[in-house]
Design a protein around this motif. Structure first.
Motif, PDB file in Angstrom:
ATOM      1  N   ILE A   1       0.853  -1.191   0.000  1.00 61.07           N
ATOM      2  CA  ILE A   1       0.000   0.000   0.000  1.00 61.07           C
ATOM      3  C   ILE A   1       0.884   1.234   0.000  1.00 61.07           C
ATOM      4  O   ILE A   1       1.778   1.388   0.850  1.00 61.07           O
ATOM      5  CB  ILE A   1      -0.924   0.010   1.230  1.00 61.07           C
TER       6      ILE A   1
ATOM      7  N   THR B   1      -5.046  10.434   3.548  1.00 64.32           N
ATOM      8  CA  THR B   1      -5.869   9.205   3.649  1.00 64.32           C
ATOM      9  C   THR B   1      -6.741   9.000   2.415  1.00 64.32           C
ATOM     10  O   THR B   1      -7.225   7.892   2.173  1.00 64.32           O
ATOM     11  CB  THR B   1      -6.755   9.242   4.898  1.00 64.32           C
ATOM     12  N   ASN B   2      -6.974  10.086   1.678  1.00 64.02           N
ATOM     13  CA  ASN B   2      -7.802   9.946   0.469  1.00 64.02           C
ATOM     14  C   ASN B   2      -7.127   9.082  -0.595  1.00 64.02           C
ATOM     15  O   ASN B   2      -7.776   8.628  -1.532  1.00 64.02           O
ATOM     16  CB  ASN B   2      -8.108  11.323  -0.125  1.00 64.02           C
TER      17      ASN B   2
ATOM     18  N   PRO C   1      -6.595   2.869  -0.059  1.00 67.05           N
ATOM     19  CA  PRO C   1      -7.729   2.100  -0.594  1.00 67.05           C
ATOM     20  C   PRO C   1      -9.004   2.427   0.192  1.00 67.05           C
ATOM     21  O   PRO C   1      -8.945   2.719   1.389  1.00 67.05           O
ATOM     22  CB  PRO C   1      -7.317   0.639  -0.356  1.00 67.05           C
ATOM     23  N   LYS C   2     -10.170   2.385  -0.497  1.00 69.72           N
ATOM     24  CA  LYS C   2     -11.446   2.785   0.104  1.00 69.72           C
ATOM     25  C   LYS C   2     -11.746   2.126   1.458  1.00 69.72           C
ATOM     26  O   LYS C   2     -12.149   2.809   2.385  1.00 69.72           O
ATOM     27  CB  LYS C   2     -12.598   2.479  -0.858  1.00 69.72           C
ATOM     28  N   PRO C   3     -11.538   0.813   1.543  1.00 69.86           N
ATOM     29  CA  PRO C   3     -11.882   0.197   2.833  1.00 69.86           C
ATOM     30  C   PRO C   3     -11.107   0.789   3.997  1.00 69.86           C
ATOM     31  O   PRO C   3     -11.597   0.867   5.101  1.00 69.86           O
ATOM     32  CB  PRO C   3     -11.542  -1.284   2.636  1.00 69.86           C
ATOM     33  N   LEU C   4      -9.845   1.196   3.699  1.00 73.13           N
ATOM     34  CA  LEU C   4      -9.063   1.785   4.774  1.00 73.13           C
ATOM     35  C   LEU C   4      -9.490   3.221   5.048  1.00 73.13           C
ATOM     36  O   LEU C   4      -9.403   3.713   6.166  1.00 73.13           O
ATOM     37  CB  LEU C   4      -7.578   1.754   4.416  1.00 73.13           C
ATOM     38  N   GLN C   5      -9.974   3.867   3.992  1.00 78.15           N
ATOM     39  CA  GLN C   5     -10.404   5.251   4.160  1.00 78.15           C
ATOM     40  C   GLN C   5     -11.574   5.358   5.123  1.00 78.15           C
ATOM     41  O   GLN C   5     -11.635   6.244   5.956  1.00 78.15           O
ATOM     42  CB  GLN C   5     -10.830   5.828   2.803  1.00 78.15           C
TER      43      GLN C   5
END
Lengths: 705, 184
Positions: free
Chosen positions: B65, B153-154, B157-161
């Motif tokens: 990541i 943070t944008n 990946p979406k799930p982490l966001q």
């Protein structure tokens, strides 16, 4: 409310769409937007919960108030809610399980092993290529280091070409190029980094670089020139990794990284998708439940209206009309039929009401007529049950149909004298001669008063049922008046017939005594004298009697004059000052003059006082109280003595001629009194007091003319 | 409310601990040694940063990541009777990524160049000094500059966001402010 719920539903759907879109990695929906959406969704869910709670509260409040249709709405809402919640919950559980399993299935061990294997393969390939270039580097470095100085460059070119190396550079430790050989002579050579030179001082140093997506192998080895072994020289070879291998390796790396990223986000993914699914479920259920209120109301509204209208109709309000919404379904037909029914009922009720009013008016009129009748009217059936009776009936017979008697037979208990009337009526009914109208007079004793009642029975046929109207008249006064009239006629004739021969009889007796008194001896004379005296005395008595008869039978003619009643009574009482009885007079607090026939009323006073004196002849402490009252435009006179009272057997006939309790009396005194009072339009009555004594009470109207 | 008195000390301690932890998490990048240099192209803002990456982030980096750090620099003009005004703004970033294929850490520098490092420590050491080319600044008197570095943070990946309540990824420095002319 329905618009509010519709708006809420639209907002909910919009939020759900946005939430679903935000899950994709689109740049349009950012992290902040997703959070905001999530917060909006949660707020929206709370709003929906509040809205539903409000609806439930209202519904239960309506049920408590017993508003028609609220219970039906509740049942429909519960039915809809169950229909929604049960399948959606099952779907949710299945979806949740499916989702969790699906996410888990992405991270299969075999897939991970395959990806790691692929990546490892790529790494090994690169290692092999690196090893290969290391060997080549060392070989070229050895060759160019141990060859003549002049031949080194060519050797480098030859070996580079021989080993198919893209670029070979020989630099010193200051990074100055000594030799260079390249496939692409136009290409600007990229010199090794100083750090790399340091690392390569002892032995080989290689690395892979990524230039615009293409991988290159770079090797750096020290070169020992045979003429100067202390000089630090380095050979750097640059070799591109074949594109096929490079692309494959990069692709495997990319997939591996994506997989690792997903694996790392596994828990987050589960949370997000579960959260979204839960929100969707909650929004779906709550929106559906909220909508179910609207739908239930829409369903129950016509039925509620019908039920409410039915309640109104049951209360007698036939004007209730349910708005026809033009629907042609069963409910629409029901509404139309109901409206038609209420209209017909209303018409019938109005007609009935008119008839009832007419009937009431007729009844009131009849009641008024009956009430104001001086005769009693009693309607009975064959069983002698009283159907109707007017007020005068109660007065005459002294009973209350509501309290005392509902059947004529009940009257027997009240007064045994009624038996003769009831027996007469029963006999008439039982004979069945209904067309005949009969009448009969009855002498009854009611409340210690003798009354003469005339009963007339009329038969009424009311739709094959016979009822009987009894016309009851109290003819006591009429009968009494008739008796008085008859007595007066008798008295007049007697006076007329007797009065004429009396004077000749008296004169003849006196003449006979005169003529014979000298011719008879003493004994005969005495006899004659006694006989003549008897004749004269009897004639005098007869004259007196005849005068009283004349007085009783004379035609009513009063000589009225205005007098002060107190003075008038005082004058009369003066005559009895020396009487053996005590006469008390309570003065009337009334000094106005009243109009009476003085002589007649004087005669009334004298007759009553004389009667009292006669009645009190054997009474100790005899007394007579006379009082006069002015009440309700009447002058009321009371003569109360403390004598033995009037014998009850003659009390009801005391005012008739020849009715007397005295041994010596004509029995005309009270008859004359009665006549005088009657001529003054007054009334007289005699009461035996319970404590003893007799009270004679009479009145004369004050404004009598 | 008597039961609250019983746990008063515990409540205060919990609050204090939470506050401290929050402060620690919020200060995982320390900045210092600020300096301004004037060049032919204008002004360069120099600073040194000490980046601390927690285990979660290290693990994520190992999985491939990429993490990007934004450096936001703003120059404000002081105003006496109103809010201060931003007269110059510059945002640059550097990105760290682990290349599984190459088994090396890749740095995308502020100037856009890529560089590979054998270890993360090498990389961190390399990026300690930062030079931000502010360019021409019209006014340097009565102005102040502020800088902050934070993890973008944008770009995750979406799930982490959208990982609610997860503070591991909230990495940022304090918002450092200083007088422009006083920096040397």
């Amino acid at each position: 409310m329905r618009y509010l719920i519709t708006i809420f539903a639209l907002i909910g759907i919009s939020l759900l769409i946005l939430l679903a879109r935000s899950l994709s990695n689109s740049d349009l929906i950012s992290n902040e937007t997703f959070r905001l959406l999530l917060i909006f969704n949660v707020i929206f869910i709370f709003c929906l919960v509040f809205l539903i709670a409000l609806q439930i509260f209202k519904l239960f409040r309506n049920i408590k108030k017993e508003i028609v249709g609220s219970r039906l709405t509740l049942r429909l809402v519960i039915s809809f809610a169950v229909m929604i919640i049960v399948p959606v919950t099952v779907l949710y559980l299945v979806s949740f399980n499916f989702l969790t399993k699906s996410i888990d299935s992405w991270f299969n061990v075999k897939v991970e092993s395959a990806l790691e294997g692929g990546l490892s393969l790529g790494q090994k390939t690169l290692d092999i290529l690196m090893k290969d270039i290391e060997l080549k580097s060392k070989s070229i470095a050895y060759s160019i280091g141990n060859i003549d100085k002049e031949l080194r460059k060519n050797q480098l070119i030859d070996l580079r070409e021989k080993f198919s190396i893209a670029q070979a550079i020989v630099v010193d430790n200051k990074n100055n190029i000594i030799f260079i050989s390249s496939e692409d002579i136009m290409n600007i050579p990229q010199l090794p980094e100083n750090d790399d030179l340091l690392k390569a001082e002892q032995s080989f140093f290689g690395r892979i670089i990524d230039l615009d997506g293409s991988l290159y192998l770079k090797s750096l080895v020290p070169v020992r020139f045979n003429e100067d072994l202390s000089r630090k020289v380095f050979l750097e070879l640059t070799q591109p990794i074949p594109i096929a291998i490079s692309n494959l390796a990069v692709s495997v790396e990319s997939v591996y990284e994506e997989y690792q990223q997903l694996a790392y986000s596994r828990t987050s993914l589960k949370i997000i998708y579960s959260l979204t699914l839960t929100l969707v479920l909650l929004l779906a259920i709550l929106s559906s439940v909220a909508l179910s209120f609207v739908i239930s109301r829409r369903f129950s509204s016509p039925i509620s209206q019908l039920a409410a209208a039915t309640v109104e109709v049951s209360k007698g309000n036939f004007n209730k009309v349910i708005p026809d919404q033009g629907k042609n379904d069963e409910l629409g037909m029901l509404v139309k039929s109901f409206n038609s029914m209420t209209e017909q009922l209303n018409t019938a009720t109005l007609s009935s009401e008119k008839n009832r009013i007419r009937l009431e008016e007729a009844t009131k009129f009849l009641d008024s007529v009956l009430t104001n009748l001086s005769s009693g009217v009693l309607v009975i059936n064959k069983n002698l049950e009283i159907i109707q009776a007017n007020k005068e009936t109660y007065n005459i017979l002294n009973f209350d149909s509501k309290k005392n008697a509902k059947n004529l037979n009940d009257l027997k208990v009240m007064n045994n004298d009624y038996s003769q009337i009831i027996n007469f009526i029963s006999k008439f009914i039982n004979e069945g001669k209904y067309k005949k109208t009969i009448s009969e007079d009855f002498k009854l004793r009611i409340n210690d008063h003798e009354k003469i009642i005339r009963l007339q029975i009329n038969t009424i046929k009311d739709s094959s049922v016979y009822i009987f109207s009894l016309l009851i008249d109290d003819i006591t006064d009429v009968s009494e008046a008739q008796r008085h009239k008859a007595w007066a006629e008798v008295a007049r004739r007697l006076a007329h017939e007797i009065k004429n021969p009396l004077t000749p009889i008296q004169l003849s007796a006196e003449r006979l005594e005169q003529k014979l008194k000298d011719k008879l001896n003493t004994s005969d004379l005495d006899l004659l004298s006694r006989s003549t005296s008897t004749i004269v005395n009897q004639v005098e008595s007869l004259k007196l009697m005849v005068n009283e008869f004349s007085e009783y039978s004379r035609p009513p003619k009063l000589l009225l004059e205005k007098i002060n009643i107190n003075n008038f009574i005082k004058e009369i009482l003066d005559l009895y000052e020396s009487s053996r009885i005590t006469i008390k007079y309570k003065r009337l607090n009334f000094e106005d003059l009243i109009k009476i026939d003085v002589n007649k009323i004087r005669q009334v006073f004298i007759n009553l006082i004389e009667n009292a004196i006669d009645a009190l002849h054997s009474t100790k402490n005899p007394s007579l109280s006379i009082s006069v009252q002015n009440r309700m435009e009447k002058i009321i006179f009371n003569f109360s003595d403390n004598g033995p009272g009037v014998p009850s057997e003659i009390l009801n006939h005391i005012f008739e001629p020849y009715v007397t309790s005295k041994k010596k009396g004509t029995g005309l005194g009270l008859a004359i009194v009665y006549k005088i009072i009657e001529e003054h339009k007054g009334e007289i009555k005699i009461i035996n007091e319970k404590k003893g004594g007799t009270t004679v009470q009479f009145y004369i109207p004050l404004n009598y003319e | 409310m008597s039961y609250l008195k019983k746990y008063k000390a515990l409540l205060i301690l919990t609050f204090f601990t939470f506050f401290l932890l929050n402060e620690l998490i919020a200060n995982q990048i320390n900045l210092g040694n600020f300096n301004i240099e004037q060049s032919a192209e204008g002004y360069d803002f120099l600073l040194e940063q000490d980046l601390f990456l927690n285990d979660d982030i290290l693990k994520a980096v190992q999985k491939g990541i990429a993490i990007r750090f934004n450096i936001d620099t703003k120059i404000w003009q002081k105003r006496e009777f109103w809010f201060d005004k931003v007269i110059h703004k510059k945002t640059v970033f550097f990105e760290i990524k682990y290349r599984n294929l190459l088994k090396k850490y890749e740095l995308k520098e502020i100037n856009g160049n890529y560089k590979l490092f054998a270890t993360l420590d090498d990389l961190k050491k390399y990026i300690e000094p930062i030079k931000i080319k502010l360019g021409k600044v019209n006014k340097v008197e009565n102005v102040w500059i502020n800088v902050q570095i934070n993890l973008d943070t944008n770009r995750l990946p979406k799930p982490l966001q959208i990982n609610f309540g997860e503070k591991s990824w909230d990495i940022s420095s304090k918002n450092y402010s200083m007088e422009f002319e006083k920096i040397n």
